[in-house]
Scaffold this motif. Structure first.
Motif, short mmCIF file in Angstrom:
data_model
loop_
_atom_site.label_atom_id
_atom_site.label_comp_id
_atom_site.label_asym_id
_atom_site.label_seq_id
_atom_site.Cartn_x
_atom_site.Cartn_y
_atom_site.Cartn_z
N LEU A 89 5.04 6.02 -6.74
CA LEU A 89 4.70 6.81 -7.93
C LEU A 89 5.85 7.75 -8.24
O LEU A 89 6.52 8.21 -7.32
N PRO A 90 6.16 8.02 -9.48
CA PRO A 90 5.37 7.72 -10.64
C PRO A 90 5.69 6.38 -11.32
O PRO A 90 5.00 5.98 -12.25
N ASP A 91 6.71 5.67 -10.86
CA ASP A 91 7.16 4.49 -11.62
C ASP A 91 6.42 3.20 -11.30
O ASP A 91 6.59 2.20 -11.98
N GLY A 92 5.59 3.19 -10.26
CA GLY A 92 4.76 2.03 -9.96
C GLY A 92 5.44 0.88 -9.25
O GLY A 92 4.85 -0.18 -9.08
N VAL A 93 6.68 1.05 -8.82
CA VAL A 93 7.40 -0.01 -8.13
C VAL A 93 6.73 -0.32 -6.79
O VAL A 93 6.37 0.60 -6.05
N ALA A 94 6.55 -1.60 -6.49
CA ALA A 94 6.02 -2.02 -5.19
C ALA A 94 7.19 -2.30 -4.26
O ALA A 94 8.16 -2.95 -4.66
N ALA A 95 7.11 -1.80 -3.02
CA ALA A 95 8.22 -1.96 -2.09
C ALA A 95 7.74 -1.89 -0.66
O ALA A 95 6.69 -1.32 -0.37
N GLU A 96 8.54 -2.47 0.23
CA GLU A 96 8.29 -2.36 1.66
C GLU A 96 9.10 -1.18 2.20
O GLU A 96 10.18 -0.88 1.69
N ALA A 97 8.58 -0.56 3.24
CA ALA A 97 9.26 0.58 3.84
C ALA A 97 10.45 0.10 4.66
O ALA A 97 10.36 -0.87 5.41
N ALA A 98 11.57 0.81 4.52
CA ALA A 98 12.74 0.55 5.35
C ALA A 98 12.78 1.48 6.55
O ALA A 98 13.40 1.18 7.56
N PHE A 158 3.56 -3.11 10.13
CA PHE A 158 3.26 -3.63 8.80
C PHE A 158 3.16 -5.15 8.90
O PHE A 158 3.52 -5.74 9.91
N ALA A 159 2.72 -5.78 7.83
CA ALA A 159 2.60 -7.24 7.81
C ALA A 159 3.94 -7.91 8.10
O ALA A 159 4.00 -8.94 8.78
N ALA A 160 5.03 -7.33 7.62
CA ALA A 160 6.36 -7.93 7.78
C ALA A 160 7.01 -7.58 9.12
O ALA A 160 8.09 -8.05 9.42
N GLY A 161 6.37 -6.74 9.93
CA GLY A 161 6.94 -6.34 11.22
C GLY A 161 6.74 -4.86 11.47
O GLY A 161 6.10 -4.16 10.69
N SER A 162 7.31 -4.40 12.57
CA SER A 162 7.16 -3.00 12.96
C SER A 162 8.42 -2.21 12.66
O SER A 162 9.53 -2.72 12.75
N ILE A 163 8.21 -0.94 12.33
CA ILE A 163 9.32 -0.01 12.07
C ILE A 163 9.12 1.17 13.00
O ILE A 163 8.03 1.76 13.04
#
Length: 187
Positions: A89-98, A158-163
């Motif tokens: 937010l506020p732009d609504g972009v979907a992203a995975e955490a780095a 996360f679904a893609a792996g652990s951070i």
């Protein structure tokens, strides 16, 4: 950015910037002169025309005028999605955490597409449920004292792996990512 905004910039390129009236709070809500923007259309306009510049100052391109945004914390707020990704937010972009950090006051921060975002306080418990120990056990089920800082080996799964979960205060993170909470012209 809206087509009408781009056309206005081309027509009136030298409109002075505006400071001090527009703000983004720690929940990703817009505020004008301290009051929450309740008009959905106006909030959507601000969100569509929101940018963070190279110098770290956030702004809304309001027609030909750039309205700099005072930030309560970070330029973005992250909402946890059911898939384990985030909605910025506020732009609504979907992203995975780095990267993921936890501050001493219990606030989670994530790096999304190279930008710092504070995790929305309504999603703190959801993110805490994703904390795991090195053996993969949820920290909620592991024997520990209840504060993730006592587990320097904790990670977020996360679904893609652990951070790995890191620890940092908000000021250090803001400096690292070049966040400008109070734009220069606002003083």
């Amino acid at each position: 950015m809206d087509a009408m905004v781009l056309a206005a910039i081309a027509k009136w390129p030298d409109v002075p910037a505006c400071y001090g009236w527009l703000a983004l709070d720690a929940r990703g809500a817009w505020r004008i002169a301290g009051e929450r923007v309740m008009h959905a259309g106006l909030a959507a306009f601000f969100s569509r025309n929101y940018e963070v510049g190279q110098t770290g100052e956030a702004y809304v391109q309001n027609g030909p005028q750039r309205a700099y945004v005072t930030l309560e914390d970070t330029p973005y707020v992250a909402r946890v999605e059911a898939s384990g990704t985030f909605r910025r937010l506020p732009d609504g972009v979907a992203a995975e955490a780095a990267a993921v950090w936890l501050s001493d006051d219990g606030v989670f921060y994530v790096e999304l597409e190279g930008r710092l975002a504070r995790v929305h306080d309504h999603d703190t418990a959801t993110l805490a449920e994703l904390l795991v120990a090195p053996d993969g056990a949820k920290l909620a089920d592991a024997a520990w004292d209840g504060w993730p800082a006592s587990r320097p080996d904790a990670a977020v799964r996360f679904a893609a792996g652990s951070i790995p979960l890191a620890y940092a205060d908000a000021t250090t993170l803001a400096e690292r990512f070049g966040v400008v909470r109070e734009p220069a012209g606002a003083a």
